[in-house]
Design a protein around this motif. Sequence first.
Motif, PDB file in Angstrom:
ATOM      1  N   UNK A 595       0.827  -1.205   0.000  1.00  0.00           N
ATOM      2  CA  UNK A 595       0.000   0.000   0.000  1.00  0.00           C
ATOM      3  C   UNK A 595       0.859   1.251   0.000  1.00  0.00           C
ATOM      4  N   UNK A 596       1.906   1.256   0.805  1.00  0.00           N
ATOM      5  CA  UNK A 596       2.799   2.413   0.845  1.00  0.00           C
ATOM      6  C   UNK A 596       3.468   2.640  -0.507  1.00  0.00           C
ATOM      7  N   UNK A 597       3.857   1.559  -1.168  1.00  0.00           N
ATOM      8  CA  UNK A 597       4.509   1.689  -2.469  1.00  0.00           C
ATOM      9  C   UNK A 597       3.551   2.269  -3.507  1.00  0.00           C
ATOM     10  N   UNK A 598       2.294   1.837  -3.479  1.00  0.00           N
ATOM     11  CA  UNK A 598       1.314   2.349  -4.436  1.00  0.00           C
ATOM     12  C   UNK A 598       0.992   3.818  -4.154  1.00  0.00           C
ATOM     13  N   UNK A 602       1.327   6.811  -6.770  1.00  0.00           N
ATOM     14  CA  UNK A 602       0.177   7.623  -7.136  1.00  0.00           C
ATOM     15  C   UNK A 602       0.392   9.097  -6.839  1.00  0.00           C
ATOM     16  N   UNK A 603       1.086   9.395  -5.753  1.00  0.00           N
ATOM     17  CA  UNK A 603       1.303  10.787  -5.359  1.00  0.00           C
ATOM     18  C   UNK A 603       2.619  11.343  -5.880  1.00  0.00           C
ATOM     19  N   UNK A 604       3.458  10.454  -6.424  1.00  0.00           N
ATOM     20  CA  UNK A 604       4.762  10.855  -6.961  1.00  0.00           C
ATOM     21  C   UNK A 604       5.625  11.542  -5.909  1.00  0.00           C
ATOM     22  N   UNK A 608       3.751  11.924   1.249  1.00  0.00           N
ATOM     23  CA  UNK A 608       2.415  11.489   1.655  1.00  0.00           C
ATOM     24  C   UNK A 608       2.401  10.098   2.269  1.00  0.00           C
ATOM     25  N   UNK A 609       3.058   9.087   1.699  1.00  0.00           N
ATOM     26  CA  UNK A 609       3.046   7.778   2.374  1.00  0.00           C
ATOM     27  C   UNK A 609       3.725   7.780   3.733  1.00  0.00           C
TER      28      UNK A 609
END
Length: 636
Positions: A595-598, A602-604, A608-609
Motif C-alpha cells: 500500500x505504501x509503495x502504491x 500515485x502521489x509521486x 504522503x506515504x
Amino acid sequence: MIAPLQSQTSCCHEERSTKPSPLPGQTLRTVAIIGPPNSGKSTLFNRLTALRQKVANYPGVTVEHRTGLLAGNSDAGVTLVDLPGVYDLTAYSEDERVAAQVLHGQMPGVSQPDAVLIVMDATNLERHLSIVPDVLRTGLPALLILNMADLLEKRGGHINLVKLAGQLGVPVSLISASSGAGVEAIHNFLAARSSSNGHRELPVLQGPAACQRWARQLTGASDYKAPLPAKWTHRLDAVLLHPVWGPLVFLMVLVALFQAVFAIGQPLSNGLQTILNDLGRGLFSWMHSGLLKSVLFDGVWRGLSSILVFLPQILVLFLFITVLEDSGYLARAALMADRTMQRVGLNGKSFVPLLSAYACAVPAIMAARTIENRRDRLATILIAPFMTCSARLPIYTLVIAAFVPERELLGPLLGYRGAAMLGLYVIGFLAALFTAAILKSSVLKSSPMPFILELPEYRRPTLRSMAIRSADRAWVFTKNAGSVILVVATILALFANLPFVGGTQPGLHQSYIGQVGHAIEPVIQPLGFNWRVGIGLVTSVFAREVIVGTFGTLYGADPASRNLTLQTALRNDLTPAGAAALLVFFAFALQCTSTLAVVRRETNSWKWPVLQFAYMATLAYAAAFLTNLGVSQLLR
C-alpha cells in the motif's frame, strides 16, 4: 451495404492503425474486449475464458487488467484482454488513456490487438453507443456485441441488427452473456479472421448533447425500440434508496455478511485446520527431531497453515461482495453514501474506491484515478487504508474466535462474534471519515463536485460468474499472502532455533528472535502486548496477515505451546484487554508495504506515504493504549 450514418457533429479525419490488420485466414492472437461500465463485459469475459485467466497491471501505470485464453478447441491460442470499462477514449481519465493506448498499439510492452469486441447493454443502447466511433477509428476488425438480449426481448424491446450493422459498417450480434445465448457468434467472428473494417466516416462527439443526438439518430435508423423500464428495479429502489429504509437495509446486509463469516466460515476453517495438521504430520513424519524438522514443520509449515485455514472465511466474504456487485446493489450503496461523503468534503465517487478497499487497499488506491479533482483523489488515497481489507480478516477472526464466546445477541440473526467483527469495520470507516474531514477542512480543502452515477438494473448473479470471481480473488489472496509468509516464516523459524548453545538448540527466549522480541516489549507493554505480539507487529509491516503466520511459527517453535491450537496459545499469552487492544491496533495501523509503495507511485512523492504511515501508527498506538486501559478497568 447501407451508407454509413452521417453525424450532425463535426467529423475528424480517418485515423488508421499503423499495425497491419490480419488478412482473411490469418490467425488472431490477441483480441480486446471493451465496453462501458455495467454492460456485462466482465461476465462475457468470464464466460469466454472460463478459469483460464490472470490479473496484472499495465507497464508503468496502476490500471489493472485481466487476460485469458479463449475457451474452445477451435479457437485455441487466442488471448482475450479485458480493457477497463469506459464510455469513450478521450483520455481524460487513466482508464480511458490506457484503453486508447492499448487499442492504438501505443502501450509499451503490450502488443496491439488483432481485433476488438465492443460490448454494450442492449437495454441502454443510446447511452452506451458513444464509445463506438472512437473504437472503430482504430481500424481494427470489430464485432459489436449487444448484451442482455434476454432482457430486451422480455421487456418488449427490439432492434434491427442488419440496419445497425449497415449504418456502422461492422457486424452486430445480439447475445446474453449470463445465459450464453448467442455467444457462438463471437466464436464465428474470430474463426472468420476478418480483415480490417471498410472505410467509414465517423463522428467526433463533442459533449453529451452531441453524443445523445448521434445515438438517437443511429438507433432511430436501426428501428430500435427501447424496452420498458424494469418494474422490479423501480420497486426495489423505492425501498433501497429511501432516506430511512435504505440505510437500515444496508446495515442488515452488513450484519448478514459478518455473521456469515463466522456461522459458515468458522466451521469450514476448523475442518481445514484439522486437515492441514494431519497433512503436516504425515509429510514430516519421516524426519527425526532436530533443527531441520523444527524449521520446516514447526516453523514454516505451521506458519503457512495458520493463514491458509482462514481461506474459507475469506471466500465467504468475497462471495458476498461478488453477489452485491453483480446484483447492482453496490451502486445504490454508493449513491446513499454520497450524503455522508458530502458532510466530510468528499462525494460518492470516493465511495466506490473505498468500497473496493474492503477487498484490498491497493486496487482501491488505483481506482481513485477516476476522481477528477486532485485534492479529492488525494484525500481518498490517504483514507483508503482505514477500510477493513481482507488481509485484516485472519487476525480479526483469530482473536475474536479465541476471546469472544459464540452466543446469540439478536437471536439467530447476529451473534457476539459477528457483532464484534461489525464493530471493527465500523470504527475503521469512522476513522476514515474523521480523517477525511480533517484533510478536506485544511490542507486538501476544495469546492464540492457533483456526483453522477449510472445505476444498473438489478440482475440475478450467475453461479458461474460468482464462482470465477470469488475463486480469482481467493487465489490472489493466497498467492500474495503465502509468498510473503513463506519467506517470513522461514526466517523466523531459523532465528527461533539459533544460536546453538553448547551444541544444542536454544530455548525460544534465548534465541535471536526471542532477544529481538524482548527488546521491543517495553514499548508495547502499555498496550497489553508481550514480546511475541511485538515480533508479529514487526513482521506484519510487510503485510497485515503475516502476523497470524508469525504466531503459528513462534508457538510452533516453543515446546510449551507446540501441541496447543493457535487460539488456545493466544489465550494463554494475552488478556482480554490486550486482545481488544490488538484488534483496535490493526483496525487503524497501516501494516502493508504494498500500500505504501502504491501511494508513493500515485502521489509521486514519499511525503504522503510517510505522513500516512506515521499518522495511522500514532492513531493505532493511542487507540490501543486507551482500549487496553478501558477494558482492564471494566473487567475489574
